[in-house]
Design a protein around this motif. Structure first.
Motif, mmCIF file in Angstrom:
data_model
loop_
_atom_site.group_PDB
_atom_site.id
_atom_site.type_symbol
_atom_site.label_atom_id
_atom_site.label_comp_id
_atom_site.label_asym_id
_atom_site.label_seq_id
_atom_site.Cartn_x
_atom_site.Cartn_y
_atom_site.Cartn_z
ATOM 1 N N GLY A 33 -29.196 11.727 -3.354
ATOM 2 C CA GLY A 33 -29.444 11.344 -4.737
ATOM 3 C C GLY A 33 -30.815 11.756 -5.207
ATOM 4 O O GLY A 33 -30.991 12.244 -6.339
ATOM 5 N N LEU A 34 -31.825 11.593 -4.340
ATOM 6 C CA LEU A 34 -33.181 12.013 -4.699
ATOM 7 C C LEU A 34 -33.245 13.517 -4.927
ATOM 8 O O LEU A 34 -33.857 13.988 -5.899
ATOM 9 N N ILE A 35 -32.604 14.286 -4.039
ATOM 10 C CA ILE A 35 -32.597 15.738 -4.200
ATOM 11 C C ILE A 35 -31.873 16.139 -5.483
ATOM 12 O O ILE A 35 -32.334 17.016 -6.234
ATOM 13 N N PHE A 36 -30.737 15.491 -5.755
ATOM 14 C CA PHE A 36 -29.957 15.836 -6.946
ATOM 15 C C PHE A 36 -30.763 15.595 -8.223
ATOM 16 O O PHE A 36 -30.861 16.470 -9.091
ATOM 17 N N TRP A 71 -28.016 31.680 -10.980
ATOM 18 C CA TRP A 71 -28.640 30.404 -10.640
ATOM 19 C C TRP A 71 -27.660 29.431 -9.999
ATOM 20 O O TRP A 71 -28.058 28.564 -9.210
ATOM 21 N N LEU A 72 -26.357 29.601 -10.334
ATOM 22 C CA LEU A 72 -25.360 28.736 -9.709
ATOM 23 C C LEU A 72 -25.312 28.964 -8.190
ATOM 24 O O LEU A 72 -25.247 28.014 -7.405
ATOM 25 N N TRP A 73 -25.343 30.239 -7.807
ATOM 26 C CA TRP A 73 -25.304 30.555 -6.379
ATOM 27 C C TRP A 73 -26.578 30.101 -5.680
ATOM 28 O O TRP A 73 -26.538 29.601 -4.552
ATOM 29 N N TRP A 74 -27.706 30.292 -6.367
ATOM 30 C CA TRP A 74 -28.952 29.818 -5.787
ATOM 31 C C TRP A 74 -28.948 28.298 -5.672
ATOM 32 O O TRP A 74 -29.435 27.731 -4.689
ATOM 33 N N ALA A 75 -28.428 27.636 -6.693
ATOM 34 C CA ALA A 75 -28.358 26.169 -6.657
ATOM 35 C C ALA A 75 -27.440 25.700 -5.530
ATOM 36 O O ALA A 75 -27.729 24.714 -4.838
ATOM 37 N N SER A 132 -30.431 21.718 1.382
ATOM 38 C CA SER A 132 -30.976 20.360 1.216
ATOM 39 C C SER A 132 -30.125 19.328 1.940
ATOM 40 O O SER A 132 -30.648 18.397 2.556
ATOM 41 N N LEU A 133 -28.787 19.477 1.871
ATOM 42 C CA LEU A 133 -27.906 18.556 2.582
ATOM 43 C C LEU A 133 -28.114 18.656 4.092
ATOM 44 O O LEU A 133 -28.134 17.636 4.796
ATOM 45 N N LEU A 184 -34.672 21.615 -13.367
ATOM 46 C CA LEU A 184 -33.974 22.487 -14.316
ATOM 47 C C LEU A 184 -34.339 22.151 -15.756
ATOM 48 O O LEU A 184 -34.541 23.054 -16.591
ATOM 49 N N GLN A 185 -34.443 20.861 -16.066
ATOM 50 C CA GLN A 185 -34.808 20.462 -17.414
ATOM 51 C C GLN A 185 -36.238 20.905 -17.741
ATOM 52 O O GLN A 185 -36.525 21.395 -18.844
ATOM 53 N N SER A 186 -37.134 20.736 -16.778
ATOM 54 C CA SER A 186 -38.516 21.175 -16.999
ATOM 55 C C SER A 186 -38.584 22.688 -17.181
ATOM 56 O O SER A 186 -39.313 23.193 -18.047
#
Length: 483
Positions: A24-27, A160-164, A171-172, A34-36
């Motif tokens: 949750g923290l990573i998400f 960016w989807l693939w990078w994400a 991260s998991l 992304l917003q920033s």
């Protein structure tokens, strides 16, 4: 209890709780990043797109104005073929769909109008033809400049989807390693404490842990376990010594009472007191005794019937016994200790569970638990029972209920011995209220699962084969010696 209720009462493990918190923290961190990024890149991106549109319009306009009229058609063809720029006259009847005025597009529209003039129109479709349309004029004549509309696409694309996705998987993986690294010492400590509570001797916790805090906990826990073992050994030695030393004078007193010239009533009373003292000594020895043998697979139903036969209560006319047993419920236990625990339950019921008419109405039931993971031994009597506030206290050594203190004596170790033996097998003892009245003792043992049962059966068969070979070898050796 239904599976929904069990799901509500089940506590999540610390590993999964920590893992989900990290996820949750990573998400939320990625969402915030992304917003920033979108906010910080909005103005530079809009300025770049607006400058591109303005430059395209101005260069096209100046090229059309300065080129020789004879080559103007060729210029328009080159612009259309190479740059994807089309020029067409603007008419008041054109069906125009302007670009949206929110987000990037709204800021681009403002920047273009600030340079080309407030009357400039940016459209996403003109007369059904999609693209990026911009108005400009040459010598008072209005025109449309059409170019590709991909310049309005935000700077994300699909890469960016693939990078994400790759970052999320990494991260998991990192969260799993981190949670396991944090939880593993606590999990080992929990298993160690559970084994210690069951009376086992687990291996000491590693004192060379990678972190100072875990190392300090492991060292302190190992020292505490050593102290507990020393105290328990001293207590067992004390109880065993006292019990052993008391046997000789009790036996001597009983012999002297039998030979003394006393009245029948006095002799019977004194013999009864001595038998009671001897029984207390036996309870001390049973409580102090601790087997070092490994636990084996035991059929709980067969152990119950064997203990009833040894107690010989079926021949007692003052006992009404009812037994219900489910076959093939296997647990891991010490057979002798399990038999002693069941006999203590029977003895406890015979002392304190009789009805007002002096009869013992005893019901003993063996069944599977609701979740099919445990075997339950339930012993019900129809005596006075125990108040709820006394049930926890009587499970402690040398404690007896208030009703037990009037008229009936004992050492107060019966239920404590049962609880100790059951905990060694990973089970639990619970006191409750029987129907319609009386005391219910519910003993739960972990059931052997099919895989463990097969393994135990194989081990039992191997042990039986080894014993048979050993007996055959001994018989052969004796036969040879006799010859």
């Amino acid at each position: 209890m239904s599976w929904i209720a069990q799901l509500k009462t089940r506590r999540p493990s610390l590993f999964w709780r920590t893992f989900l918190l990290l996820c949750g923290l990573i998400f939320f961190s990625v969402i915030g990043w992304l917003q920033s990024f979108r906010v910080l890149s909005e103005l530079p991106y809009s300025q770049g797109v607006a400058q591109h549109i303005v430059s395209t319009v101005n260069l096209t306009k100046y090229a059309l104005v300065t080129v020789d009229p004879l080559y103007r058609v060729d210029l328009l063809k080159i612009l259309a073929a190479r740059e994807g720029v089309l020029i067409s006259p603007r008419d008041e009847t054109d069906k125009v769909i302007r670009i949206p005025s929110d987000g990037y597009n709204g800021l681009i529209d403002q920047l273009v109008k600030s340079t080309l003039g407030p009357e400039t129109v940016l459209a996403s479709s003109v007369n059904g033809n999609k693209g990026l349309w911009v108005t400009f004029d040459i010598d008072g004549d209005n025109y449309w400049l059409q170019t590709r509309d991909d310049v309005l696409d935000p700077p994300y694309g699909t890469a960016w989807l693939w990078w994400a996705l790759a970052a999320g998987l990494a991260s998991l993986f990192g969260a799993t390693l981190l949670a396991r690294h944090v939880i593993e010492p606590l999990s080992r400590l929990s298993v160690f404490a559970t084994q210690l509570g069951q009376g086992r001797n687990p291996d000491p916790l590693p004192e060379d842990a990678s972190t100072v805090e875990i190392q300090a906990v492991n060292v302190s826990f190992n020292r505490m376990v050593q102290d507990l073992r020393r105290i328990e050994a001293d207590r067992e030695l004390l109880l065993a010594g006292v019990s052993h030393d008391l046997r000789t004078p009790i036996t001597r007193l009983r012999l002297e009472v039998e030979l003394a010239s006393l009245s029948e009533d006095s002799r019977n009373a004194m013999v009864s007191d001595l038998e009671q003292m001897e029984n207390i000594v036996d309870q001390f020895l049973a409580y102090a005794r601790r087997t070092s043998e490994d636990q084996v697979m035991v059929n709980l139903g067969e152990a119950l019937h064997a203990a009833i036969d040894n107690a010989r209560i079926e021949q007692d006319e003052t006992v009404e016994l009812k037994v219900e047993s489910t076959d093939d419920l296997f647990i891991m236990a010490h057979p002798l200790e399990l038999s002693r625990a069941i006999q203590n339950l029977i003895t406890n019921a015979m002392r304190y569970g009789r009805s007002d008419d002096g009869k013992l109405r005893l019901a003993m039931t063996i069944r599977r638990s609701a979740d099919k993971q445990k075997a339950e031994l339930i012993v019900d009597d129809q005596g006075k029972g125990l108040p709820p506030e006394e049930r926890e206290r009587v499970m402690r050594p040398f404690e007896r209920g208030e009703s037990a203190r009037s008229g009936v004596t004992g050492s107060g170790l019966g239920l404590a011995i049962v609880d100790r033996i059951v905990r060694r097998s990973g089970g639990s003892v619970t006191l409750g209220e029987a129907e319609p009245h009386g005391l219910r003792v519910q003993v739960c043992f972990p059931l052997l699962q099919p895989s463990a049962l097969k393994k135990a059966l194989k081990a039992q068969d191997k042990a039986a084969e080894a014993l048979a070979k050993k007996e055959a070898a001994l018989a052969k050796q004796k036969s040879a010696e006799n010859q």
